[in-house]
Write a protein that holds these residues in place. Structure first.
Motif, PDB file in Angstrom:
ATOM      1  N   SER A  78       0.851  -1.199   0.000  1.00 57.02           N
ATOM      2  CA  SER A  78       0.000   0.000   0.000  1.00 57.02           C
ATOM      3  C   SER A  78       0.883   1.243   0.000  1.00 57.02           C
ATOM      4  N   ALA A  79       0.253   2.386  -0.310  1.00 55.06           N
ATOM      5  CA  ALA A  79       0.988   3.648  -0.361  1.00 55.06           C
ATOM      6  C   ALA A  79       0.066   4.812  -0.026  1.00 55.06           C
ATOM      7  N   VAL A  80       0.617   5.813   0.645  1.00 54.12           N
ATOM      8  CA  VAL A  80      -0.072   7.076   0.910  1.00 54.12           C
ATOM      9  C   VAL A  80       0.911   8.201   0.626  1.00 54.12           C
ATOM     10  N   ILE A  81       0.506   9.173  -0.198  1.00 52.44           N
ATOM     11  CA  ILE A  81       1.358  10.314  -0.519  1.00 52.44           C
ATOM     12  C   ILE A  81       0.537  11.590  -0.384  1.00 52.44           C
ATOM     13  N   GLU A  82       1.097  12.599   0.279  1.00 50.27           N
ATOM     14  CA  GLU A  82       0.441  13.901   0.417  1.00 50.27           C
ATOM     15  C   GLU A  82       1.374  14.984  -0.113  1.00 50.27           C
ATOM     16  N   VAL A  83       0.840  15.816  -1.002  1.00 45.69           N
ATOM     17  CA  VAL A  83       1.631  16.845  -1.680  1.00 45.69           C
ATOM     18  C   VAL A  83       1.127  18.227  -1.284  1.00 45.69           C
TER      19      VAL A  83
END
Length: 206
Positions: A78-83
């Motif tokens: 899984s992955a979570v990215i916040e920009v």
């Protein structure tokens, strides 16, 4: 080759000839763990067609993210990215200011863009696909990203790193990014289709 070295392409070819695409190498299985994206060695970029004749490239300078890799069963990854949207950089301060404005990203109202995965797939060899929800301007829609595993290594500071390259395309209008200007010669100033590119380096935490 050590656990954190990239697979030899000759070995990969012989493996895929005798095993199904879903086969996972022992080296990849050993990478299971939680990783933090290293912003100093990661790029999140985009390309937009401008005035129907050229491409404008840009990226984001501030972001954070976490990857959970399950090498034995990639479907459990899984992955979570916040920009941070006001960190956009296209090499032109005037253009960046316009992109942060109400015509485009409305960064005062919507300061972040977030991707949260919902599905991961092994496509064979070093190729993977991760699908998730991209939230931008208050709109959340599904997005799939094709990834290539670039390998893994222990850096000189003792960090265990993995690397991935990814790419996908979106229609910006689906997230409410509809501003444009007509050209006298026909067509529009900014393309609806946007190409996204990722070059990710992540450090193992656990």
């Amino acid at each position: 080759m050590g656990i954190f070295g990239r697979k030899n392409t000759t070995d990969t070819t012989s493996t895929t000839a005798t095993a199904p695409t879903a086969a996972v190498s022992p080296e990849l299985a050993a990478l299971t763990g939680t990783y933090t994206i290293d912003p100093a060695h990661t790029t999140i970029g985009f390309v937009a067609r401008h005035a129907m004749v050229t491409n404008v490239k840009g990226g984001f300078q501030e972001f954070e993210g976490t990857l959970h890799l399950d090498g034995g069963d990639p479907a459990k990854s899984s992955a979570v990215i916040e920009v941070r949207m006001d960190s956009i950089d296209t090499g032109s301060s005037d253009r960046d200011t316009h992109l942060k404005s109400s015509d485009f990203f409305k960064t005062d109202e919507f300061p972040t863009m977030t991707f949260r995965s919902t599905k991961a797939e092994a496509l064979g060899g070093d190729d993977y696909r991760i699908t998730g929800d991209l939230s931008l301007l208050g709109v959340t829609k599904p997005l799939s990203i094709d990834l290539e595993f670039n390998g893994a290594a222990r850096d000189p500071f003792g960090n265990e790193r993995v690397g991935f390259e990814g790419k996908t395309e979106i229609l910006r209008s689906e997230w409410g990014l509809t501003w444009n200007a007509a050209l006298e010669t026909g067509g529009v100033l900014v393309s609806d289709k946007i190409k996204l590119a990722f070059d990710i380096s992540a450090i193992k935490q656990a």
